[in-house]
Design a protein around this motif. Sequence first.
Motif, PDB file in Angstrom:
ATOM      1  N   ARG A 105       0.804  -1.226   0.000  1.00 13.81           N
ATOM      2  CA  ARG A 105       0.000   0.000   0.000  1.00 13.81           C
ATOM      3  C   ARG A 105       0.836   1.276   0.000  1.00 13.81           C
ATOM      4  NH1 ARG A 105      -5.524  -0.590   1.166  1.00 13.81           N
ATOM      5  NH2 ARG A 105      -6.059  -2.748   1.529  1.00 13.81           N
ATOM      6  N   MET A 106       2.153   1.147  -0.129  1.00  8.97           N
ATOM      7  CA  MET A 106       3.019   2.327  -0.143  1.00  8.97           C
ATOM      8  C   MET A 106       3.096   2.926  -1.535  1.00  8.97           C
ATOM      9  SD  MET A 106       6.382   1.394   2.017  1.00  8.97           S
ATOM     10  CE  MET A 106       6.300   1.079   3.744  1.00  8.97           C
ATOM     11  N   SER A 107       3.364   4.218  -1.557  1.00  4.40           N
ATOM     12  CA  SER A 107       3.634   4.864  -2.834  1.00  4.40           C
ATOM     13  C   SER A 107       4.948   4.306  -3.373  1.00  4.40           C
ATOM     14  CB  SER A 107       3.746   6.380  -2.657  1.00  4.40           C
ATOM     15  OG  SER A 107       4.929   6.702  -1.937  1.00  4.40           O
ATOM     16  N   GLN A 108       5.172   4.454  -4.654  1.00  7.52           N
ATOM     17  CA  GLN A 108       6.411   3.963  -5.250  1.00  7.52           C
ATOM     18  C   GLN A 108       7.624   4.633  -4.618  1.00  7.52           C
ATOM     19  OE1 GLN A 108       6.618   1.386  -7.246  1.00  7.52           O
ATOM     20  NE2 GLN A 108       8.831   1.511  -7.330  1.00  7.52           N
ATOM     21  N   GLU A 109       7.513   5.917  -4.334  1.00  8.09           N
ATOM     22  CA  GLU A 109       8.632   6.650  -3.717  1.00  8.09           C
ATOM     23  C   GLU A 109       8.942   6.092  -2.329  1.00  8.09           C
ATOM     24  OE1 GLU A 109       9.783  11.185  -2.325  1.00  8.09           O
ATOM     25  OE2 GLU A 109       7.905  10.830  -3.374  1.00  8.09           O
ATOM     26  N   ASN A 110       7.923   5.874  -1.507  1.00  8.67           N
ATOM     27  CA  ASN A 110       8.148   5.321  -0.172  1.00  8.67           C
ATOM     28  C   ASN A 110       8.664   3.884  -0.248  1.00  8.67           C
ATOM     29  OD1 ASN A 110       7.344   7.676   1.047  1.00  8.67           O
ATOM     30  ND2 ASN A 110       5.277   6.966   1.491  1.00  8.67           N
ATOM     31  N   ARG A 111       8.151   3.135  -1.188  1.00 12.72           N
ATOM     32  CA  ARG A 111       8.588   1.744  -1.363  1.00 12.72           C
ATOM     33  C   ARG A 111      10.082   1.699  -1.688  1.00 12.72           C
ATOM     34  NH1 ARG A 111       5.241  -2.338  -5.028  1.00 12.72           N
ATOM     35  NH2 ARG A 111       3.722  -1.346  -3.719  1.00 12.72           N
TER      36      ARG A 111
END
Length: 65
Positions: free
Chosen positions: A44-50
Amino acid sequence: MDAFTEQVEEHLSRYGTPVLGWIPPEPEEDRSLRSAATKTTLDRMSQENREGEIAAASAIGGKLW
């Protein structure tokens, strides 16, 4: 709270191990969309956070994929 959850908390409390948290149930529509997919904390994380989590784990020698 259901009977299973109560039993788990009771069992763990005998050993002095607190339950730090529970993962809430996933909405039905999400379950049906990903029924065959592997679920991770990254889903469920954004790509940036991932990418940040993967970089941090890699820096300490972990592997998240």
